[in-house]
Design an enzyme around this catalytic site. Structure first.
Site, PDB file in Angstrom:
ATOM      1  N   GLY A  90       3.270   0.545   3.028  1.00 57.18           N
ATOM      2  CA  GLY A  90       2.619  -0.413   1.984  1.00 57.18           C
ATOM      3  C   GLY A  90       1.698   0.160   0.866  1.00 57.18           C
ATOM      4  O   GLY A  90       1.126  -1.516   0.699  1.00 57.18           O
ATOM      5  N   ALA A  91       1.448   0.918   1.226  1.00 51.74           N
ATOM      6  CA  ALA A  91      -0.382   0.639   1.100  1.00 51.74           C
ATOM      7  C   ALA A  91      -0.332   2.216  -0.691  1.00 51.74           C
ATOM      8  O   ALA A  91      -1.493   2.124  -1.186  1.00 51.74           O
ATOM      9  CB  ALA A  91      -1.188   2.068   1.951  1.00 51.74           C
ATOM     10  N   LEU A  93       0.342   5.438   0.148  1.00 55.72           N
ATOM     11  CA  LEU A  93       0.391   7.142   0.281  1.00 55.72           C
ATOM     12  C   LEU A  93       1.037   7.569   0.968  1.00 55.72           C
ATOM     13  O   LEU A  93       1.320   8.014   1.697  1.00 55.72           O
ATOM     14  CB  LEU A  93      -1.180   6.256   1.619  1.00 55.72           C
ATOM     15  CG  LEU A  93      -2.194   6.375   0.779  1.00 55.72           C
ATOM     16  CD1 LEU A  93      -3.422   5.619   2.220  1.00 55.72           C
ATOM     17  CD2 LEU A  93      -2.657   6.790  -0.199  1.00 55.72           C
ATOM     18  N   GLY A  94       2.675   6.820   0.757  1.00 52.63           N
ATOM     19  CA  GLY A  94       3.724   7.615   1.040  1.00 52.63           C
ATOM     20  C   GLY A  94       4.134   7.395   2.529  1.00 52.63           C
ATOM     21  O   GLY A  94       4.952   8.419   3.401  1.00 52.63           O
ATOM     22  N   SER A  96       6.260   5.707   4.096  1.00 48.28           N
ATOM     23  CA  SER A  96       8.035   6.237   4.269  1.00 48.28           C
ATOM     24  C   SER A  96       8.221   7.315   3.946  1.00 48.28           C
ATOM     25  O   SER A  96       9.444   7.992   5.003  1.00 48.28           O
ATOM     26  CB  SER A  96       8.662   5.416   3.466  1.00 48.28           C
ATOM     27  OG  SER A  96       8.725   5.093   2.073  1.00 48.28           O
ATOM     28  N   ALA A  97       8.211   7.649   3.907  1.00 49.47           N
ATOM     29  CA  ALA A  97       8.273   9.618   3.261  1.00 49.47           C
ATOM     30  C   ALA A  97       7.414  10.237   4.545  1.00 49.47           C
ATOM     31  O   ALA A  97       8.634  11.017   4.194  1.00 49.47           O
ATOM     32  CB  ALA A  97       7.997   9.846   1.738  1.00 49.47           C
ATOM     33  N   ALA A  98       6.491  10.082   5.067  1.00 49.61           N
ATOM     34  CA  ALA A  98       6.062  10.554   5.813  1.00 49.61           C
ATOM     35  C   ALA A  98       6.519  10.744   6.917  1.00 49.61           C
ATOM     36  O   ALA A  98       6.713  11.784   7.906  1.00 49.61           O
ATOM     37  CB  ALA A  98       4.593  10.705   6.307  1.00 49.61           C
ATOM     38  N   ASP A 139       7.437  11.490  -2.577  1.00 48.23           N
ATOM     39  CA  ASP A 139       6.233  11.679  -2.028  1.00 48.23           C
ATOM     40  C   ASP A 139       7.089  12.072  -0.925  1.00 48.23           C
ATOM     41  O   ASP A 139       6.141  12.780  -0.292  1.00 48.23           O
ATOM     42  CB  ASP A 139       6.937   9.735  -1.916  1.00 48.23           C
ATOM     43  CG  ASP A 139       6.250   9.074  -2.065  1.00 48.23           C
ATOM     44  OD1 ASP A 139       5.715   9.606  -3.622  1.00 48.23           O
ATOM     45  OD2 ASP A 139       5.894   7.747  -2.444  1.00 48.23           O
TER      46      ASP A 139
HETATM   47  C1  MEV Z   1       5.814   6.326  -5.539  1.00 53.63           C
HETATM   48  O1  MEV Z   1       4.595   6.521  -4.388  1.00 53.63           O
HETATM   49  C2  MEV Z   1       5.649   6.540  -6.195  1.00 53.63           C
HETATM   50  C3  MEV Z   1       6.645   5.724  -7.500  1.00 53.63           C
HETATM   51  O2  MEV Z   1       6.160   6.567  -8.919  1.00 53.63           O
HETATM   52  C4  MEV Z   1       8.001   5.895  -7.493  1.00 53.63           C
HETATM   53  C5  MEV Z   1       8.882   6.981  -7.218  1.00 53.63           C
HETATM   54  O3  MEV Z   1       8.112   7.886  -7.587  1.00 53.63           O
HETATM   55  O4  MEV Z   1       9.857   7.544  -5.964  1.00 53.63           O
HETATM   56  C6  MEV Z   1       6.172   4.077  -7.868  1.00 53.63           C
END
Ligand code: MEV
Length: 300
Positions: A90-91, A93-94, A96-98, A139
């Site tokens: 929740g920062a 910095l990606g 969940s994707a990582a 992300d």
């Molecule tokens: C989130 O890291 C980036 C956003 O643009 C969402 C997305 O691109 O999926 C807010």
């Protein structure tokens, strides 16, 4: 060992969901995972001390996402994953994707599946959808590929080779950012003012083009101006907080060439552009928040 890196968005978050190009940089901190044969599938995240099982019907997105990714591998043994997360969730910095990228990478390695990092990043979009509803894909691709990228939704990402390294300071507001909520907030705002939305998205597109040109010519002053302007647009979308504003002000007072929210906003992190490495350390030291320096632009 599977790995997925975190990311910083330099220009174009949110607008990228609506089709404009954005620029992101992979960072060294990220998530590593190990997959080992076991009696049943499970996913244990070490710093959080929690274990999840795959479950397509679960109320927990992580269990549904885990099930979806495992279902992509036919005829495999049950696997136990141990995941080390070195990113704050929740920062912006990606995180969940990582996690998704590192899990897929770990399964591929455990089962001997050959897949390029670009393919891995693309598959991780399926994971991301369970957390963010309508993710653009930036992300998961930045996490898988690392380096500096220009990305436009539904197109392959393009690498950017800047003239020299770019030193960034990332600071955490201490507040949690909720990407799904922020993306919905922006979509609502854009839908409510179509003419304003068109102009804002056009401007972000120009900012992304200008940022790439500035990076490639080594014009950090111009790059800083782009970051500041992008921050104003994000602020007008109601994505800033008092804490993020204070951090941007502190960074600029310490000589940052530009400063902005990074990621979804509404909390999470900001990023500031420094003139060089030592300057980045000074900015980081001046910020009244947890922060770190990242050098981007070297080949990943
Ligand atoms: C989130 O890291 C980036 C956003 O643009 C969402 C997305 O691109 O999926 C807010």
């Amino acid at each position: 060992m599977g790995f997925g890196g975190g990311k910083i968005i330099l220009v174009g978050e949110h607008a990228v969901v609506h089709g404009t190009p954005a620029i992101a940089a992979g960072i060294r901190r990220g998530v590593s995972s190990i997959a080992r044969p076991a009696d049943q599938d499970s996913l244990h995240v070490e710093p959080w001390g929690r274990t999840w099982r795959p479950n397509a019907k679960s109320e927990e997105p992580l269990e549904r996402a885990f099930e979806r990714i495992l279902s992509r591998y036919a005829d495999r043994p049950p696997l136990r994953f141990v995941v080390r997360v070195a990113l704050p969730p929740g920062a912006g910095l990606g995180c969940s994707a990582a996690i998704g990228v590192s899990l897929i990478d770990a399964i591929d390695k455990a089962l001997g599946v050959a897949r390029s990092r670009a393919e891995l990043g693309a598959l991780a979009l399926e994971w991301e959808r369970f957390f963010h509803g309508d993710p653009s894909g930036i992300d998961n691709l930045a996490s898988a590929l690392g380096g500096l990228l220009c990305y436009r939704r539904s197109s392959p990402p393009r690498r950017i080779s800047p003239k020299g390294s770019i030193f960034l300071v990332v600071a955490h507001s201490g507040q949690r950012s909720n990407t799904k909520e922020m993306v919905a907030r922006v979509s609502q705002r854009l839908a409510g003012s179509p003419e304003w939305a068109r102009r804002a998205l056009d401007e972000v597109k120009t900012l992304a083009i200008d940022a790439e040109a500035a990076m490639c010519s080594g014009d950090l002053i111009a790059l800083g101006a782009v970051l500041n302007r992008n921050h104003e647009i994000l602020r007008s979308l109601n994505l800033s907080t008092n804490r993020l504003e204070a951090l941007c002000r502190e960074a600029r007072s310490a000589g940052a060439l530009g400063a902005k929210i990074t990621g979804a906003g509404g909390g999470g992190c900001m990023v500031a552009l420094a003139a060089e490495a030592e300057h980045a350390d000074r900015i980081s030291g001046a910020l009244a928040a947890e922060s770190f320096v990242e050098e981007v632009g070297r080949a990943a």
